[in-house]
Design a protein around this motif. Structure first.
Motif, PDB file in Angstrom:
ATOM      1  N   VAL A  50       0.832  -1.197   0.000  1.00 32.13           N
ATOM      2  CA  VAL A  50       0.000   0.000   0.000  1.00 32.13           C
ATOM      3  C   VAL A  50       0.874   1.256   0.000  1.00 32.13           C
ATOM      4  O   VAL A  50       0.602   2.216  -0.734  1.00 32.13           O
ATOM      5  CB  VAL A  50      -0.957  -0.011   1.213  1.00 32.13           C
ATOM      6  N   THR A  51       1.942   1.236   0.792  1.00 31.53           N
ATOM      7  CA  THR A  51       2.845   2.390   0.841  1.00 31.53           C
ATOM      8  C   THR A  51       3.497   2.630  -0.515  1.00 31.53           C
ATOM      9  O   THR A  51       3.566   3.767  -0.994  1.00 31.53           O
ATOM     10  CB  THR A  51       3.923   2.182   1.922  1.00 31.53           C
ATOM     11  N   ASN A  52       3.970   1.557  -1.153  1.00 31.16           N
ATOM     12  CA  ASN A  52       4.605   1.696  -2.476  1.00 31.16           C
ATOM     13  C   ASN A  52       3.603   2.213  -3.522  1.00 31.16           C
ATOM     14  O   ASN A  52       3.933   3.067  -4.347  1.00 31.16           O
ATOM     15  CB  ASN A  52       5.207   0.371  -2.936  1.00 31.16           C
ATOM     16  N   THR A  53       2.383   1.698  -3.465  1.00 30.53           N
ATOM     17  CA  THR A  53       1.357   2.145  -4.406  1.00 30.53           C
ATOM     18  C   THR A  53       1.041   3.620  -4.187  1.00 30.53           C
ATOM     19  O   THR A  53       0.911   4.393  -5.145  1.00 30.53           O
ATOM     20  CB  THR A  53       0.090   1.294  -4.254  1.00 30.53           C
ATOM     21  N   ALA A  54       0.936   4.018  -2.923  1.00 25.21           N
ATOM     22  CA  ALA A  54       0.644   5.419  -2.612  1.00 25.21           C
ATOM     23  C   ALA A  54       1.796   6.323  -3.046  1.00 25.21           C
ATOM     24  O   ALA A  54       1.571   7.400  -3.623  1.00 25.21           O
ATOM     25  CB  ALA A  54       0.375   5.585  -1.119  1.00 25.21           C
ATOM     26  N   LYS A  55       3.031   5.907  -2.817  1.00 22.43           N
ATOM     27  CA  LYS A  55       4.195   6.695  -3.232  1.00 22.43           C
ATOM     28  C   LYS A  55       4.243   6.818  -4.755  1.00 22.43           C
ATOM     29  O   LYS A  55       4.511   7.899  -5.296  1.00 22.43           O
ATOM     30  CB  LYS A  55       5.498   6.069  -2.719  1.00 22.43           C
ATOM     31  N   ASN A  56       3.989   5.700  -5.444  1.00 20.77           N
ATOM     32  CA  ASN A  56       4.003   5.727  -6.913  1.00 20.77           C
ATOM     33  C   ASN A  56       2.908   6.653  -7.453  1.00 20.77           C
ATOM     34  O   ASN A  56       3.134   7.408  -8.410  1.00 20.77           O
ATOM     35  CB  ASN A  56       3.836   4.327  -7.491  1.00 20.77           C
ATOM     36  N   ALA A  57       1.739   6.604  -6.843  1.00 19.68           N
ATOM     37  CA  ALA A  57       0.641   7.473  -7.276  1.00 19.68           C
ATOM     38  C   ALA A  57       0.987   8.939  -7.016  1.00 19.68           C
ATOM     39  O   ALA A  57       0.756   9.811  -7.861  1.00 19.68           O
ATOM     40  CB  ALA A  57      -0.647   7.090  -6.566  1.00 19.68           C
TER      41      ALA A  57
ATOM     42  N   VAL B 205       2.659  14.286  -8.928  1.00 16.49           N
ATOM     43  CA  VAL B 205       3.608  15.400  -8.841  1.00 16.49           C
ATOM     44  C   VAL B 205       4.292  15.613 -10.186  1.00 16.49           C
ATOM     45  O   VAL B 205       4.434  16.753 -10.649  1.00 16.49           O
ATOM     46  CB  VAL B 205       4.633  15.142  -7.711  1.00 16.49           C
ATOM     47  N   ASP B 206       4.698  14.524 -10.842  1.00 15.75           N
ATOM     48  CA  ASP B 206       5.342  14.641 -12.152  1.00 15.75           C
ATOM     49  C   ASP B 206       4.388  15.267 -13.174  1.00 15.75           C
ATOM     50  O   ASP B 206       4.777  16.144 -13.957  1.00 15.75           O
ATOM     51  CB  ASP B 206       5.830  13.284 -12.648  1.00 15.75           C
ATOM     52  N   LYS B 207       3.151  14.819 -13.180  1.00 14.48           N
ATOM     53  CA  LYS B 207       2.163  15.381 -14.113  1.00 14.48           C
ATOM     54  C   LYS B 207       1.924  16.862 -13.817  1.00 14.48           C
ATOM     55  O   LYS B 207       1.801  17.676 -14.734  1.00 14.48           O
ATOM     56  CB  LYS B 207       0.838  14.619 -14.039  1.00 14.48           C
TER      57      LYS B 207
END
Length: 107
Positions: free
Chosen positions: A15-22, A27-29
């Protein structure tokens, strides 16, 4: 069947990795969108400045404007010409009325 129940640590890290990736994707967008808007604004500003220069050059060399300048003299030139004409008329009038040679002495 063998079902393995994931541990709490595995679920938490997924969940943490998914949240960080999202979050990173958002932020990139957002940065890309901001950069695109800034670039478009700079391009628009440069286009407006370039267009106004072109319009100024066209107006500066507009045949109608040039003819208008020829028809309406500069006020300084008009005043100078009026003064010269007035002095010329006064000199010629005095030359006709006064005895010869007296005009140069008096004026």
């Amino acid at each position: 069947m063998n079902f393995k129940v994931p541990s709490f640590r595995d679920v938490k890290s997924a969940v943490t990795n998914t949240a960080k990736n999202a979050k990173d994707a958002v932020v990139d967008k957002a940065k890309d969108a901001k950069d695109a808007v800034v670039d478009k604004a700079k391009d628009a500003k440069n286009t407006v400045v370039d267009t106004s220069k072109d319009v100024f050059e066209v107006v500066k060399h507009n045949p109608v404007t040039d003819k208008l300048k020829q028809v309406l003299p500069d006020p300084k030139d008009l005043a100078r010409d009026a003064l010269q004409t007035g002095l010329r008329v006064a000199y010629q009038g005095a030359d006709k009325l006064l005895p010869s040679g007296a005009t140069d002495l008096l004026l």
